[in-house]
Design a protein around this motif. Structure first.
Motif, PDB file in Angstrom:
ATOM      1  N   PRO A 119       0.789  -1.220   0.000  1.00 60.44           N
ATOM      2  CA  PRO A 119       0.000   0.000   0.000  1.00 60.44           C
ATOM      3  C   PRO A 119       0.825   1.275   0.000  1.00 60.44           C
ATOM      4  O   PRO A 119       0.272   2.350   0.053  1.00 60.44           O
ATOM      5  CB  PRO A 119      -0.783  -0.121   1.311  1.00 60.44           C
ATOM      6  CG  PRO A 119       0.133  -0.884   2.209  1.00 60.44           C
ATOM      7  CD  PRO A 119       0.843  -1.853   1.314  1.00 60.44           C
ATOM      8  N   VAL A 120       2.148   1.176  -0.056  1.00 65.86           N
ATOM      9  CA  VAL A 120       2.964   2.371   0.077  1.00 65.86           C
ATOM     10  C   VAL A 120       2.998   3.145  -1.232  1.00 65.86           C
ATOM     11  O   VAL A 120       3.328   2.586  -2.265  1.00 65.86           O
ATOM     12  CB  VAL A 120       4.403   1.985   0.493  1.00 65.86           C
ATOM     13  CG1 VAL A 120       5.254   3.219   0.649  1.00 65.86           C
ATOM     14  CG2 VAL A 120       4.382   1.183   1.781  1.00 65.86           C
ATOM     15  N   ARG A 121       2.671   4.415  -1.153  1.00 69.37           N
ATOM     16  CA  ARG A 121       2.781   5.264  -2.337  1.00 69.37           C
ATOM     17  C   ARG A 121       4.233   5.278  -2.780  1.00 69.37           C
ATOM     18  O   ARG A 121       5.131   5.491  -1.989  1.00 69.37           O
ATOM     19  CB  ARG A 121       2.376   6.703  -2.007  1.00 69.37           C
ATOM     20  CG  ARG A 121       0.919   6.937  -1.946  1.00 69.37           C
ATOM     21  CD  ARG A 121       0.629   8.431  -1.866  1.00 69.37           C
ATOM     22  NE  ARG A 121       1.512   9.166  -0.981  1.00 69.37           N
ATOM     23  CZ  ARG A 121       1.277   9.366   0.306  1.00 69.37           C
ATOM     24  NH1 ARG A 121       0.220   8.875   0.873  1.00 69.37           N
ATOM     25  NH2 ARG A 121       2.124  10.067   1.036  1.00 69.37           N
ATOM     26  N   GLY A 122       4.455   5.037  -4.049  1.00 69.68           N
ATOM     27  CA  GLY A 122       5.813   5.096  -4.560  1.00 69.68           C
ATOM     28  C   GLY A 122       6.636   3.860  -4.270  1.00 69.68           C
ATOM     29  O   GLY A 122       7.824   3.851  -4.541  1.00 69.68           O
ATOM     30  N   LEU A 128      13.834   1.005  -8.352  1.00 75.79           N
ATOM     31  CA  LEU A 128      14.480   1.965  -9.238  1.00 75.79           C
ATOM     32  C   LEU A 128      15.406   2.884  -8.449  1.00 75.79           C
ATOM     33  O   LEU A 128      16.556   3.116  -8.849  1.00 75.79           O
ATOM     34  CB  LEU A 128      13.426   2.777  -9.988  1.00 75.79           C
ATOM     35  CG  LEU A 128      13.941   3.839 -10.939  1.00 75.79           C
ATOM     36  CD1 LEU A 128      14.743   3.206 -12.060  1.00 75.79           C
ATOM     37  CD2 LEU A 128      12.780   4.643 -11.496  1.00 75.79           C
ATOM     38  N   GLY A 129      14.939   3.399  -7.327  1.00 77.87           N
ATOM     39  CA  GLY A 129      15.751   4.300  -6.505  1.00 77.87           C
ATOM     40  C   GLY A 129      16.988   3.624  -5.950  1.00 77.87           C
ATOM     41  O   GLY A 129      18.078   4.212  -5.929  1.00 77.87           O
ATOM     42  N   LEU A 130      16.849   2.382  -5.515  1.00 76.81           N
ATOM     43  CA  LEU A 130      17.991   1.646  -4.987  1.00 76.81           C
ATOM     44  C   LEU A 130      19.007   1.373  -6.099  1.00 76.81           C
ATOM     45  O   LEU A 130      20.212   1.540  -5.912  1.00 76.81           O
ATOM     46  CB  LEU A 130      17.513   0.341  -4.344  1.00 76.81           C
ATOM     47  CG  LEU A 130      18.532  -0.482  -3.579  1.00 76.81           C
ATOM     48  CD1 LEU A 130      19.219   0.321  -2.494  1.00 76.81           C
ATOM     49  CD2 LEU A 130      17.864  -1.710  -2.972  1.00 76.81           C
ATOM     50  N   ARG A 131      18.513   0.989  -7.259  1.00 71.47           N
ATOM     51  CA  ARG A 131      19.422   0.754  -8.396  1.00 71.47           C
ATOM     52  C   ARG A 131      20.141   2.039  -8.803  1.00 71.47           C
ATOM     53  O   ARG A 131      21.330   2.023  -9.120  1.00 71.47           O
ATOM     54  CB  ARG A 131      18.658   0.185  -9.583  1.00 71.47           C
ATOM     55  CG  ARG A 131      18.238  -1.240  -9.375  1.00 71.47           C
ATOM     56  CD  ARG A 131      17.543  -1.806 -10.599  1.00 71.47           C
ATOM     57  NE  ARG A 131      16.811  -2.998 -10.228  1.00 71.47           N
ATOM     58  CZ  ARG A 131      15.544  -3.204 -10.510  1.00 71.47           C
ATOM     59  NH1 ARG A 131      14.862  -2.327 -11.211  1.00 71.47           N
ATOM     60  NH2 ARG A 131      14.956  -4.314 -10.117  1.00 71.47           N
ATOM     61  N   SER A 149      25.633   6.669 -16.462  1.00 73.20           N
ATOM     62  CA  SER A 149      24.583   6.227 -15.527  1.00 73.20           C
ATOM     63  C   SER A 149      23.612   5.204 -16.109  1.00 73.20           C
ATOM     64  O   SER A 149      23.302   4.221 -15.444  1.00 73.20           O
ATOM     65  CB  SER A 149      23.808   7.426 -14.984  1.00 73.20           C
ATOM     66  OG  SER A 149      24.633   8.160 -14.134  1.00 73.20           O
ATOM     67  N   PRO A 150      23.109   5.377 -17.345  1.00 69.32           N
ATOM     68  CA  PRO A 150      22.182   4.364 -17.873  1.00 69.32           C
ATOM     69  C   PRO A 150      22.810   2.974 -17.963  1.00 69.32           C
ATOM     70  O   PRO A 150      22.167   1.970 -17.652  1.00 69.32           O
ATOM     71  CB  PRO A 150      21.813   4.898 -19.261  1.00 69.32           C
ATOM     72  CG  PRO A 150      22.049   6.365 -19.185  1.00 69.32           C
ATOM     73  CD  PRO A 150      23.225   6.526 -18.252  1.00 69.32           C
ATOM     74  N   VAL A 151      24.078   2.913 -18.367  1.00 70.71           N
ATOM     75  CA  VAL A 151      24.773   1.624 -18.457  1.00 70.71           C
ATOM     76  C   VAL A 151      24.922   1.019 -17.070  1.00 70.71           C
ATOM     77  O   VAL A 151      24.663  -0.169 -16.854  1.00 70.71           O
ATOM     78  CB  VAL A 151      26.161   1.798 -19.129  1.00 70.71           C
ATOM     79  CG1 VAL A 151      26.989   0.523 -19.022  1.00 70.71           C
ATOM     80  CG2 VAL A 151      25.993   2.218 -20.575  1.00 70.71           C
ATOM     81  N   LEU A 152      25.327   1.841 -16.118  1.00 69.78           N
ATOM     82  CA  LEU A 152      25.518   1.350 -14.742  1.00 69.78           C
ATOM     83  C   LEU A 152      24.202   0.913 -14.126  1.00 69.78           C
ATOM     84  O   LEU A 152      24.149  -0.090 -13.413  1.00 69.78           O
ATOM     85  CB  LEU A 152      26.191   2.427 -13.895  1.00 69.78           C
ATOM     86  CG  LEU A 152      27.620   2.780 -14.294  1.00 69.78           C
ATOM     87  CD1 LEU A 152      28.132   3.947 -13.469  1.00 69.78           C
ATOM     88  CD2 LEU A 152      28.535   1.571 -14.175  1.00 69.78           C
ATOM     89  N   HIS A 153      23.138   1.668 -14.395  1.00 76.72           N
ATOM     90  CA  HIS A 153      21.823   1.300 -13.867  1.00 76.72           C
ATOM     91  C   HIS A 153      21.394  -0.066 -14.402  1.00 76.72           C
ATOM     92  O   HIS A 153      20.904  -0.920 -13.662  1.00 76.72           O
ATOM     93  CB  HIS A 153      20.799   2.377 -14.213  1.00 76.72           C
ATOM     94  CG  HIS A 153      19.447   2.084 -13.670  1.00 76.72           C
ATOM     95  ND1 HIS A 153      18.474   1.440 -14.410  1.00 76.72           N
ATOM     96  CD2 HIS A 153      18.905   2.317 -12.457  1.00 76.72           C
ATOM     97  CE1 HIS A 153      17.394   1.295 -13.679  1.00 76.72           C
ATOM     98  NE2 HIS A 153      17.616   1.820 -12.485  1.00 76.72           N
ATOM     99  N   TYR A 158      20.972  -6.081 -13.564  1.00 75.05           N
ATOM    100  CA  TYR A 158      21.462  -7.414 -13.918  1.00 75.05           C
ATOM    101  C   TYR A 158      22.071  -8.106 -12.703  1.00 75.05           C
ATOM    102  O   TYR A 158      21.803  -9.281 -12.432  1.00 75.05           O
ATOM    103  CB  TYR A 158      22.491  -7.315 -15.046  1.00 75.05           C
ATOM    104  CG  TYR A 158      23.193  -8.614 -15.307  1.00 75.05           C
ATOM    105  CD1 TYR A 158      22.559  -9.638 -15.998  1.00 75.05           C
ATOM    106  CD2 TYR A 158      24.482  -8.841 -14.823  1.00 75.05           C
ATOM    107  CE1 TYR A 158      23.192 -10.854 -16.214  1.00 75.05           C
ATOM    108  CE2 TYR A 158      25.127 -10.039 -15.035  1.00 75.05           C
ATOM    109  CZ  TYR A 158      24.473 -11.050 -15.726  1.00 75.05           C
ATOM    110  OH  TYR A 158      25.099 -12.251 -15.928  1.00 75.05           O
ATOM    111  N   VAL A 159      22.908  -7.386 -11.949  1.00 70.18           N
ATOM    112  CA  VAL A 159      23.554  -7.957 -10.758  1.00 70.18           C
ATOM    113  C   VAL A 159      22.495  -8.390  -9.744  1.00 70.18           C
ATOM    114  O   VAL A 159      22.582  -9.482  -9.174  1.00 70.18           O
ATOM    115  CB  VAL A 159      24.538  -6.947 -10.123  1.00 70.18           C
ATOM    116  CG1 VAL A 159      25.018  -7.433  -8.762  1.00 70.18           C
ATOM    117  CG2 VAL A 159      25.709  -6.685 -11.052  1.00 70.18           C
ATOM    118  N   GLU A 160      21.493  -7.553  -9.539  1.00 69.31           N
ATOM    119  CA  GLU A 160      20.426  -7.896  -8.601  1.00 69.31           C
ATOM    120  C   GLU A 160      19.730  -9.187  -9.026  1.00 69.31           C
ATOM    121  O   GLU A 160      19.528 -10.093  -8.217  1.00 69.31           O
ATOM    122  CB  GLU A 160      19.411  -6.761  -8.518  1.00 69.31           C
ATOM    123  CG  GLU A 160      18.234  -7.063  -7.608  1.00 69.31           C
ATOM    124  CD  GLU A 160      17.182  -5.985  -7.688  1.00 69.31           C
ATOM    125  OE1 GLU A 160      16.312  -6.078  -8.584  1.00 69.31           O
ATOM    126  OE2 GLU A 160      17.238  -5.057  -6.863  1.00 69.31           O
TER     127      GLU A 160
END
Length: 195
Positions: A119-122, A128-131, A149-153, A158-160
């Motif tokens: 139920p948490v908004r967001g 996404l924020g953690l990545r 940044s896009p490559v690292l994200h 992938y690592v996760e």
């Protein structure tokens, strides 16, 4: 003559201290159950306050849950951070080792936190924020420009996924964590060479 324990006095805390206390209780309980199953009444009781007073500090249940989820994300980032002064490839390796170990040790909690529905908004933005935070940390460790940044994200996602798949297998059915880390390091090198 029977002895009775004195009544437990409620500590008077500042608003910030009380919020920290409540979030801390939520974090401890998050290990036991998904955020959406965390009873507000239990949190308030453990803090020694009424449910109504909890809502003085967090206007809604979702506000409380969001604060707990955000604190859990910050905790993951602190837990996996490389040692002070360790940078470059050694820093990335330390972060990877700790991230894979964290996912292995707390797989169910991690899944509930980052990929759970609630139920948490967001809350959909937590993964996404953690990545993004991890991608920024990797960029900093390697002194890479912002345009990477896009490559690292993508690499962090992938690592996760790799760590989650690996941790789902039994100890006799998987390679060592060192092999997972080495594979992820090589994947990062390959991606950076392509971009």
């Amino acid at each position: 003559m029977s002895e009775t324990s004195p009544p437990r006095s409620r500590a008077r805390l500042s608003p910030d201290e009380r919020r920290r206390q409540l979030v801390g209780i939520g974090l401890r309980r998050l290990v036991e159950r998904p955020i959406q199953d965390l009873p507000i009444d239990e949190v308030a009781a453990e803090a020694g306050i009424s449910r109504g007073l909890l809502f003085h500090y967090f206007p809604t249940k979702n506000d409380f849950y969001a604060a707990v989820v955000a604190a859990a994300g910050r905790r993951v980032l602190r837990t996996i951070a490389p040692d002070d002064g360790v940078r470059g490839a050694a820093g990335v390796r330390q972060l990877l080792e700790r991230y894979v170990a964290q996912i292995d040790r707390r797989r169910d909690s991690y899944l509930a936190l980052v990929h759970g529905r609630g139920p948490v908004r967001g809350d959909d933005d937590l993964a996404l924020g953690l990545r993004m935070a991890l991608a920024r940390r990797i960029a900093d460790l390697l002194d890479l420009p912002d345009d990477r940044s896009p490559v690292l994200h993508g690499w962090v996602a992938y690592v996760e996924d790799r760590a989650l798949q690996w941790s789902a297998r039994g100890p006799d059915e998987r390679e060592s964590s060192a092999e997972v880390v080495l594979h992820c390091e090589r994947a990062l090198d390959a991606l950076l060479a392509l971009s």
